[in-house]
Write a protein that holds these residues in place. Structure first.
Motif, short mmCIF file in Angstrom:
data_model
loop_
_atom_site.label_atom_id
_atom_site.label_comp_id
_atom_site.label_asym_id
_atom_site.label_seq_id
_atom_site.Cartn_x
_atom_site.Cartn_y
_atom_site.Cartn_z
N VAL A 34 1.00 105.45 10.11
CA VAL A 34 0.57 105.20 8.73
C VAL A 34 -0.02 106.46 8.12
CG1 VAL A 34 -1.04 103.90 7.28
CG2 VAL A 34 0.20 102.74 9.13
N ALA A 35 -0.87 107.15 8.90
CA ALA A 35 -1.51 108.36 8.39
C ALA A 35 -0.48 109.44 8.10
CB ALA A 35 -2.54 108.86 9.40
N ALA A 36 0.52 109.59 8.97
CA ALA A 36 1.56 110.60 8.75
C ALA A 36 2.33 110.31 7.47
CB ALA A 36 2.50 110.65 9.95
N GLY A 37 2.56 109.03 7.20
CA GLY A 37 3.26 108.67 5.98
C GLY A 37 2.49 109.06 4.74
N VAL A 38 1.16 108.97 4.81
CA VAL A 38 0.33 109.34 3.67
C VAL A 38 0.37 110.86 3.44
CG1 VAL A 38 -2.03 109.38 2.76
CG2 VAL A 38 -1.17 107.34 3.92
N VAL A 39 0.38 111.62 4.53
CA VAL A 39 0.45 113.08 4.38
C VAL A 39 1.74 113.48 3.68
CG1 VAL A 39 0.56 115.28 5.60
CG2 VAL A 39 -1.01 113.50 6.40
N SER A 40 2.83 112.77 3.97
CA SER A 40 4.14 113.04 3.37
C SER A 40 4.54 114.50 3.58
CB SER A 40 4.12 112.72 1.87
OG SER A 40 5.42 112.83 1.33
N PRO A 41 4.82 114.87 4.84
CA PRO A 41 5.08 116.28 5.16
C PRO A 41 6.47 116.74 4.74
CG PRO A 41 5.33 114.93 7.12
CD PRO A 41 4.87 114.01 6.03
N ALA A 42 6.63 117.02 3.45
CA ALA A 42 7.93 117.45 2.94
C ALA A 42 8.36 118.78 3.53
CB ALA A 42 7.88 117.55 1.42
N GLY A 75 -12.15 127.72 6.31
CA GLY A 75 -12.12 127.05 5.02
C GLY A 75 -11.41 125.71 5.01
N GLY A 76 -10.98 125.22 6.18
CA GLY A 76 -10.33 123.93 6.25
C GLY A 76 -11.32 122.79 6.40
N GLN A 77 -10.77 121.58 6.55
CA GLN A 77 -11.59 120.38 6.70
C GLN A 77 -11.07 119.55 7.87
OE1 GLN A 77 -14.37 119.62 4.83
NE2 GLN A 77 -14.10 121.60 3.82
N LEU A 78 -11.97 118.82 8.52
CA LEU A 78 -11.59 117.95 9.63
C LEU A 78 -12.49 116.73 9.63
CD1 LEU A 78 -10.65 118.99 13.23
CD2 LEU A 78 -12.29 117.14 12.86
N THR A 79 -11.88 115.54 9.65
CA THR A 79 -12.61 114.28 9.66
C THR A 79 -11.83 113.28 10.51
OG1 THR A 79 -11.43 113.40 7.73
CG2 THR A 79 -13.45 114.66 7.30
N ASP A 80 -12.33 112.04 10.57
CA ASP A 80 -11.48 111.00 11.14
C ASP A 80 -10.52 110.54 10.04
OD1 ASP A 80 -12.73 109.05 9.54
OD2 ASP A 80 -13.87 108.15 11.18
N LEU A 81 -9.66 109.59 10.36
CA LEU A 81 -8.61 109.20 9.41
C LEU A 81 -9.16 108.50 8.18
CD1 LEU A 81 -5.83 107.93 11.86
CD2 LEU A 81 -6.25 110.23 11.00
N TYR A 82 -10.43 108.10 8.21
CA TYR A 82 -11.06 107.43 7.07
C TYR A 82 -11.93 108.40 6.26
CZ TYR A 82 -9.51 103.33 9.60
OH TYR A 82 -8.73 102.40 10.25
N GLY A 83 -11.92 109.67 6.64
CA GLY A 83 -12.69 110.66 5.91
C GLY A 83 -14.11 110.84 6.39
N ARG A 84 -14.48 110.23 7.52
CA ARG A 84 -15.84 110.34 8.04
C ARG A 84 -15.96 111.50 9.02
NH1 ARG A 84 -15.58 104.14 9.95
NH2 ARG A 84 -13.91 105.18 11.09
N PRO A 85 -17.13 112.15 9.08
CA PRO A 85 -17.32 113.22 10.06
C PRO A 85 -17.16 112.66 11.48
CG PRO A 85 -19.09 113.22 8.43
CD PRO A 85 -18.32 111.95 8.23
N GLU A 134 -6.74 108.10 0.29
CA GLU A 134 -5.46 107.38 0.31
C GLU A 134 -5.14 106.88 1.71
OE1 GLU A 134 -2.17 109.43 -1.42
OE2 GLU A 134 -3.35 110.20 -3.12
N MET A 135 -5.49 107.67 2.70
CA MET A 135 -5.22 107.29 4.08
C MET A 135 -6.01 106.05 4.47
SD MET A 135 -5.20 110.09 7.19
CE MET A 135 -4.03 111.15 6.34
N ALA A 136 -7.28 106.00 4.09
CA ALA A 136 -8.12 104.84 4.41
C ALA A 136 -7.57 103.58 3.77
CB ALA A 136 -9.56 105.09 3.96
N ALA A 137 -7.11 103.69 2.52
CA ALA A 137 -6.55 102.52 1.83
C ALA A 137 -5.26 102.07 2.50
CB ALA A 137 -6.29 102.86 0.36
N ALA A 138 -4.42 103.02 2.89
CA ALA A 138 -3.17 102.66 3.54
C ALA A 138 -3.40 102.04 4.91
CB ALA A 138 -2.29 103.90 3.67
#
Length: 407
Positions: A259-267, A313-323, A387-391
């Motif tokens: 589900v998470a990979a689908g949200v990223v939509s790695p074109a 300068g990147g970001q890293l969280t769990d799939l719901y956006g939490r640290p 978007e990932m959390a909602a999906a």
């Protein structure tokens, strides 16, 4: 005993320890290949020298070898000789580990009957604990290259009880056993009050495959990165969309990872790799713009790479956006360190960690600083994970409000 620690000094010792671990890992591989050559066969014919066993009989990802254990001992020696009360959370069992006579030098030169001393010399450069950390290697990458890292003022005198070292002595053990050496790393992440701030990452087998030396990268948030491998000559094309790094095994349909990979939509495409640290390194080298890790990773897999990603300068969280949660494991390690004896005969106390304290139960998503510029919708990390959390919730994977996933 030091009540405060300069994170820069701790990082320099960690880089030396990571280098020692890489030598041990290369030594174990050399023994394997020597046995294979003697048998007139392939690397598989020498695998018995690794003495592979599973920590969990039902999980092939739980492989443990003599290289894991010897590398961890080589890491602990210099670190605990210099910082006897340092809280440590490590993948392999610490119970009863004792700093050998001779202290750091003896432990850093750790060998076993399976990994003789002659096998572990591979031409590392020296890293001076009190003279600044020399990144070495060819450098490259944003903020990469050799040279010194200047510790930010806020990290020069940190109470030792607020600090924790997370150690994965051989990230990618299964890949190591199978001969996929480029996936192997040594990960040492330093947290302050539960937040990753610095890391030393050892690459025992950097590209090209014929390399006869290893390399070590180090980073401090607010200071930059030294020693990164040089980015690929032809970085991924950006107009088509983000490149996503994933595990080798495809995710099951409807799973959190799928589900998470689908949200990223790695074109821009998908890169499949082994090793948690190896996947996250793709953000630093420009090979990918986003990384997803399965729910099965642990805090020692992510502490060091998270510091690296954030330093660039990147970001890293769990799939719901939490640290990600490091504080509980760090607190348990601090309590254990407080009861350990000190000095040359230091013995590590058992760290009573439970799965809930060390597992990244809600998966991991990381994005490079450039993600929004290649994403078709121009999403930043916060928008992506919203978007990932909602999906995930719509697919039957709602968050539980405690850092995990509701069952």
């Amino acid at each position: 005993m030091d009540d405060v620690v300069d994170i820069g000094v701790l990082l320099r010792v960690a880089a030396t320890a990571a280098a020692a671990a890489c030598r041990v890992i290369r030594g174990a591989h050399a023994v394997r290949m020597g046995a294979a050559a003697a048998a007139g066969g392939s690397a598989a014919d020498g695998a018995a020298t690794l003495r592979v066993r599973l920590k969990d009989a039902a999980d092939p990802q739980s492989a443990l070898t003599v290289a894991d254990e010897a590398a961890q001992a080589a890491i602990l020696g210099p670190l605990l000789a210099r910082f006897p009360a340092l809280p440590v959370v490590a993948e392999e069992d610490l119970s009863g580990w004792t700093l050998p006579p001779g202290g750091a030098a003896a432990a850093a030169a750790t060998t076993t009957p399976d990994i003789p001393a002659a096998a572990v010399a591979d031409g590392y450069g020296d890293r001076q604990e009190d003279g600044g950390w020399d990144g070495g290697g060819d450098g490259g990458g944003d903020g990469g290259g050799g040279g010194q890292l200047d510790t930010p003022p806020g990290l020069r005198a940190v109470p030792l009880g607020d600090v924790c070292l997370f150690v994965d002595p051989l990230d990618g053990t299964r890949e190591f056993v199978e001969g996929r050496l480029a996936s192997v790393q040594t990960l040492l992440g330093i947290t302050v009050r539960g937040v990753p701030v610095a890391a030393a990452i050892g690459l025992p087998f950097p590209a090209p495959a014929a390399s006869t030396t290893s390399t070590t990268a180090a980073d401090v948030i607010g200071a930059g990165v030294a020693g990164l491998p040089r980015p690929p000559a032809s970085p991924p094309s950006t107009p088509s969309g983000p490149v996503l790094a994933l595990s080798v095994a495809p995710a099951a349909a409807g799973s959190m990872a799928a589900v998470a990979a689908g949200v990223v939509s790695p074109a821009g495409g998908v890169v499949r790799l082994g090793g948690a640290g190896n996947k996250l390194l793709t953000l630093a080298t420009g090979r990918a713009h986003a990384v997803l890790l399965a729910e099965g990773t642990s805090v020692w897999d992510t502490a060091a790479p998270e510091a690296l990603v954030r330093a660039l300068g990147g970001q890293l969280t769990d799939l719901y956006g939490r640290p990600l949660r490091y504080a509980s494991a760090a607190a348990a390690a601090a309590a254990a360190a407080a009861t350990a004896s000190t000095g040359a005969a230091q013995t590590m106390a058992a760290t009573p960690l439970v799965q809930a304290e060390v597992a990244n139960a809600a998966g991991v998503v990381a994005t490079a600083a450039a993600f929004a510029t290649v994403d078709a919708a121009g999403r930043c990390h916060a928008q992506l994970v919203a978007e990932m959390a909602a999906a995930l919730a719509a697919a039957g994977h709602p968050e539980d409000g405690r850092g995990g996933v509701a069952s």
